[in-house]
Design a protein around this motif. Structure first.
Motif, short mmCIF file in Angstrom:
data_model
loop_
_atom_site.label_atom_id
_atom_site.label_comp_id
_atom_site.label_asym_id
_atom_site.label_seq_id
_atom_site.Cartn_x
_atom_site.Cartn_y
_atom_site.Cartn_z
N GLY A 1 -28.50 66.15 49.61
CA GLY A 1 -27.38 65.72 50.42
C GLY A 1 -26.06 65.66 49.69
N TRP A 2 -25.99 66.21 48.48
CA TRP A 2 -24.75 66.12 47.71
C TRP A 2 -23.70 67.11 48.22
CZ3 TRP A 2 -26.01 65.31 41.79
CH2 TRP A 2 -26.81 64.16 41.67
N TRP A 3 -24.15 68.21 48.82
CA TRP A 3 -23.25 69.20 49.41
C TRP A 3 -23.62 69.38 50.87
CZ3 TRP A 3 -19.14 71.52 47.00
CH2 TRP A 3 -19.08 71.46 45.60
N ALA A 4 -22.61 69.54 51.71
CA ALA A 4 -22.84 69.79 53.13
C ALA A 4 -21.69 70.61 53.69
CB ALA A 4 -22.98 68.48 53.91
N THR A 5 -22.01 71.58 54.51
CA THR A 5 -20.97 72.38 55.17
C THR A 5 -21.38 72.66 56.61
OG1 THR A 5 -19.63 74.40 55.04
CG2 THR A 5 -21.96 74.61 54.50
N ARG A 6 -20.37 72.81 57.46
CA ARG A 6 -20.63 73.12 58.87
C ARG A 6 -19.52 74.01 59.40
NH1 ARG A 6 -20.62 69.24 64.28
NH2 ARG A 6 -21.69 70.72 65.65
N VAL A 7 -19.91 75.00 60.19
CA VAL A 7 -18.97 75.90 60.84
C VAL A 7 -19.27 75.91 62.33
CG1 VAL A 7 -18.17 78.29 61.06
CG2 VAL A 7 -18.73 77.37 58.82
N THR A 8 -18.25 75.69 63.14
CA THR A 8 -18.37 75.83 64.59
C THR A 8 -17.25 76.74 65.07
OG1 THR A 8 -17.05 73.85 65.04
CG2 THR A 8 -19.43 73.57 64.92
#
Length: 287
Positions: free
Chosen positions: A210-217
């Motif tokens: 959980g140290w890195w997270a990315t999201r694209v919408t």
């Protein structure tokens, strides 16, 4: 943006597979893994829009659930976001964006098939997970535009996910969406309907710890006004978060975001670029 997400989907994180509990010098355990999709969200930062910086505050409730279908025994990987709110203060760009509910309900199929009911029935492989993506009550008030607001009363999309990850921390959904929008101004309230004439993309990746997270919408498509007019619009948003520290086991992430809108921002449906930088906390998100 999509290329960045796909690269992260294929890249392995250094911390994956490691134990999620560490020990201090006294031998006391403490969590070192966190779930970006669970907890009470709070944050603060700044947004830059049209060359002007504006302070921002974030808040919301994030919930992840997993259950098994009684009929087929296949898992459902569900993500829920409730009362997510972003408020901007300052003299130039005061505004409020609030979403009552947003959820992704993904059914993971280890071996998917389609049955073709011919004289001799044929079963064809179906290499996708199915996701029902919903959003209810998305309200936006932009004070600098004067009187008026927008309200997306509802949006629903059926997405195909070719990644088919057995975990909720990786997803890539693409499919048609239907929505209803209200735009209110001095001239009155206008209804806009997208009857599955919009294509929606929702993709994300989180490392095991959980140290890195990315999201694209992103979405692109046509809306039909009740006056009979058709309009084309697009919107893209990307965010990247990196864990900085954890204070008393409560994680703090650095958040970088960017967004672009074509013919869809505010009451006037303007084109717009924006970027943001801030810190977010998710209370009770330790794994």
């Amino acid at each position: 943006m999509l290329a960045l997400t796909l690269a992260l989907l294929l890249a392995g994180a250094a911390g994956e597979g490691e134990a999620c509990v560490g020990t201090d010098k006294a031998g006391e355990p403490f969590p070192i893994c966190f779930d970006p999709g669970n907890g009470l969200l709070a944050g603060a930062g700044a947004a830059v829009q049209d060359g002007e910086a504006t302070p921002e505050l974030y808040a919301g409730i994030l919930v992840r659930t997993q259950r098994t279908s009684r009929s087929k025994g296949t898992p459902w990987l569900n993500t829920h976001r409730l009362f997510v709110t972003r408020a901007r203060s300052g003299m130039a760009r005061q505004g409020l964006i609030a979403t009552l509910y947003e959820g992704n309900l993904r059914r993971h199929l280890e071996e998917g098939f389609i049955l073709v009911p011919t004289a001799r029935p044929v079963r064809i492989p179906f290499p996708f997970d199915l996701t029902l993506a919903m959003r209810l009550g998305h309200y936006e008030r932009r004070v600098w535009e004067g009187p008026g607001w927008t309200l997306e009363t509802g949006r629903a999309a059926l997405l195909l996910d070719p990644v088919r990850a057995p975990t909720a921390r990786v997803w890539l959904g693409l499919g048609p969406a239907a929505s209803h929008m209200l735009r209110s101004s001095r001239q009155g309230t206008v209804h806009e309907l997208s009857p599955f004439t919009t294509l929606l993309l929702d993709a994300g990746y989180e490392t095991e710890d959980g140290w890195w997270a990315t999201r694209v919408t992103a979405f692109a498509g046509w809306t039909l006004g009740f006056d009979g007019g058709m309009r084309f619009r697009t919107r893209e948003e990307v965010s990247l978060e990196r864990l900085l520290i954890a204070v008393n086991d409560q994680p703090v992430w650095l958040r970088l975001s960017a967004a672009h809108t074509h013919a869809d921002a505010g009451v006037a449906r303007v084109n717009e670029w924006s970027a943001g930088l801030g810190l977010t906390v998710r209370v009770w998100s330790a794994r």
